[in-house]
Design an enzyme around this catalytic site. Sequence first.
Site, PDB file in Angstrom:
ATOM      1  N   CYS A 101       0.835  -1.203   0.000  1.00  0.00           N
ATOM      2  CA  CYS A 101       0.000   0.000   0.000  1.00  0.00           C
ATOM      3  C   CYS A 101       0.870   1.253   0.000  1.00  0.00           C
ATOM      4  CB  CYS A 101      -0.928  -0.009   1.208  1.00  0.00           C
ATOM      5  SG  CYS A 101      -2.091   1.376   1.259  1.00  0.00           S
ATOM      6  N   CYS A 199      -6.345  -3.417   6.999  1.00  0.00           N
ATOM      7  CA  CYS A 199      -7.578  -2.632   6.934  1.00  0.00           C
ATOM      8  C   CYS A 199      -8.682  -3.324   6.146  1.00  0.00           C
ATOM      9  CB  CYS A 199      -7.296  -1.243   6.367  1.00  0.00           C
ATOM     10  SG  CYS A 199      -6.761  -1.223   4.638  1.00  0.00           S
TER      11      CYS A 199
END
Length: 366
Positions: A101, A199
């Site tokens: 990410c 997440c």
Amino acid sequence: MRVLAAMSGGVDSAVAAARAVAAGHDVVGVHLALSQDPQTVRESSRGCCSLEDSADARRVCDKLGIPFYVWDFSDRFKEDVIDDFISSYEAGETPNPCLRCNEKIKFAALLERGIALGFDAVVTGHYARLTQPVDGGDGYLRRSIDPDKDQSYVLGVLGAHEIAHCMFPVGDTVKPKIREEAAAMGFSVAKKPDSYDICFIPDGNTQAFLGRHIGLRPGMIVDSDGNELKEHDGAWNYTIGQRKGLDIKQPAADGKPRYVTNIDAATGTVTVGSRENLKVIALTADRLKYLHPAMTGSFEAEVQVRAHGSVVACSVMVNESDDTMRVELHTPLSGVARGQAAVIYLPDDDGDIVLGSGTICATEHQ
């Protein structure tokens, strides 16, 4: 400078943005919407892309008096992070989605859009430092002064272009002081817990997530001699160094615990052995990132293969012709897996310098 403050909704990015404003920069706050269905991200899951995180980020920007925007990167996040995470496990690797990410979304994608809009840099709340070389040029990435919160490892996968457009205002401060500073400025996130969960897996059940996306792929668990011990539902259920959850009824001949020592995704074979079988003395990494001129040829350095993991001395041999490096460990490491990042450091009294990194593609054992 005109800078984008990447607002996660946490205390670190809040203080980073505040410091950028105090330094006189023209700051615009932006929160990245990464979930295609943010309603499914529970507020209690301590993720980094829930609706509550976005609201927290907006409140900080309002208090600072700076513009705030939400940019939807959910499609790119799914392709570059979630799909990559799944395919890596399918290949028998152990990926770190937070590193991917950082590499693909929080810096590359954000910078790409930011530069197109006329911004000069991105400000984040990562615990790392940039120092300018004495002869000028781009800054070098160093460890934070807070060893417990240092995030230089997860930033070691960035490219030189991204590093050249980064600012890390909190890297020279320990976390308790950051919380004190946030409280003094009246930020509601001053006591907000840090986020640790993946997440996009807010319940923390990685196996269930992978099972839904990959499905059953039966294979065998074997010992180091190739003896079949039991059938499993999918090699993606296992990671190198795993001990719990093997559920092998037949004990080892020496009575010692068994650990996952190898995963052959092509055949679905998971090999288990003793703790000694886990010790790695050398590794090969590809997809190299070069962040310092010293990241070339053969040299002595230190390597880290997990966030907040052990750091060991090593001998590095970079082969730029095929973009790989061989790292010989002076002290064996356990639980080293393909897919992990190997970040190379140059020891320095003022904070270890990140020379570069690579993705582990092979390991050698004792």
